[in-house]
Design an enzyme around this catalytic site. Structure first.
Site, PDB file in Angstrom:
ATOM      1  N   ASP A 190       0.822  -1.207   0.000  1.00  0.00           N
ATOM      2  CA  ASP A 190       0.000   0.000   0.000  1.00  0.00           C
ATOM      3  C   ASP A 190       0.862   1.266   0.000  1.00  0.00           C
ATOM      4  OD1 ASP A 190      -2.352   1.343  -0.033  1.00  0.00           O
ATOM      5  OD2 ASP A 190      -2.855   1.007   2.065  1.00  0.00           O
ATOM      6  N   ASN A 213     -10.495  -2.989  -6.586  1.00  0.00           N
ATOM      7  CA  ASN A 213      -9.663  -2.013  -7.318  1.00  0.00           C
ATOM      8  C   ASN A 213     -10.216  -1.630  -8.697  1.00  0.00           C
ATOM      9  OD1 ASN A 213      -6.436  -3.167  -6.007  1.00  0.00           O
ATOM     10  ND2 ASN A 213      -7.756  -1.525  -5.308  1.00  0.00           N
TER      11      ASN A 213
END
Ligand code: FPP
Length: 247
Positions: free
Chosen positions: A27, A75
């Site tokens: 991340d 996503n």
């Protein structure tokens, strides 16, 4: 046996007590790019480099398996341009890195629902898994279009079908039965999960498999996660008292 030490590791890392399987939630690529006034995609490009270095490091240390969360089922909700960029990046990386992965004995696998991915990417995925399937240097699982709940639904459906046709008794369903029907059936559960950029959540990643995994969260953004940072995560892992629910 006394702890052996590699010269480039910090002296506290004990090579006799390494995790067998490390999972990583990569991340902070977007924030890394933003801090530098660069487009988000530049962060992903750098993130891919970091992942390659981490895989190398795992192999060098003797860590058996690395699993990386590259693209979640959620996503797809990102701007279309970023999604397209990521799909193209995955495909190009597979084309560019396959030879090296073969030489370095990487066994590459993908976990997730691959069917909605672009055909050309699926083709590269099939080619690279086929070409690396006999390698035993390090196992590298890449989670693409992966969602743990979706994975569990698929497993339930497959098990239910077996019960329905009499191949399996409902009472015979065990933890092993579930594990065998997950995308990760060939891997042991992760011993260590690393999440970068300070977020304290699992984000629908390996919810079943992480039941007893040690979690390490660092504020470092993924593109900056280097060997030193990894050593720190390993040292933290080695200080944990893993009781698996026992005393
Ligand atoms: C999360 O950062 C990162 C991703 C969703 C993409 C990760 C993909 C790579 C590093 C490429 C790896 C390539 C292969 C072939 C495995 P973010 O964009 O959520 O960052 P932010 O939270 O700062 O916005």
């Amino acid at each position: 046996m006394t702890a052996q030490l590699l010269t480039n590791l910090t002296t506290k890392t004990n090579l006799a007590k390494l995790p067998r399987h490390v999972a990583v939630i990569m991340d902070g690529n977007g924030r890394w790019a933003k801090q530098r006034g660069l487009p988000r995609i530049e962060g992903h490009r750098r993130g891919a480099k970091t992942l390659k270095e981490m895989l190398r490091y795992c192999k060098k240390l003797g860590i058996e398996t690395l699993t990386a969360y590259a693209f979640s089922t959620e996503n797809w909700g990102r701007p279309q341009g970023e999604v397209n960029f990521l799909m193209t990046l995955f495909e190009r990386l597979l084309q560019k890195e396959l030879k090296e992965m073969e030489q370095e004995e990487v066994n590459l696998n993908f976990i997730g629902d691959l069917t909605p991915l672009p055909q050309s990417l699926q083709q590269e995925m099939r080619r690279s898994t086929e070409r690396t399937k006999n390698n035993r240097g390090v196992f590298f699982n890449v989670a693409i279009n992966y969602g743990s709940r979706h994975e569990m639904i698929n497993a339930c459906r497959a098990i239910a079908k077996k019960v329905q046709c009499g191949e399996l008794a409902a009472e015979a369903i065990s933890e092993d039965t579930i594990a065998q029907h997950l995308y990760t059936s060939a891997s042991s559960d992760p011993d260590l999960l690393i999440r970068t950029s300070g977020e304290m959540r699992l984000s629908n990643f390996m919810l079943w498999q992480l039941a007893y995994t040690e979690i390490y969260v660092t504020d470092t953004l993924w593109p900056d996660f280097d060997g030193k940072q990894f050593d720190r995560a390993l040292e933290s892992f080695q200080q944990r008292d893993r009781r698996f629910g026992k005393v």
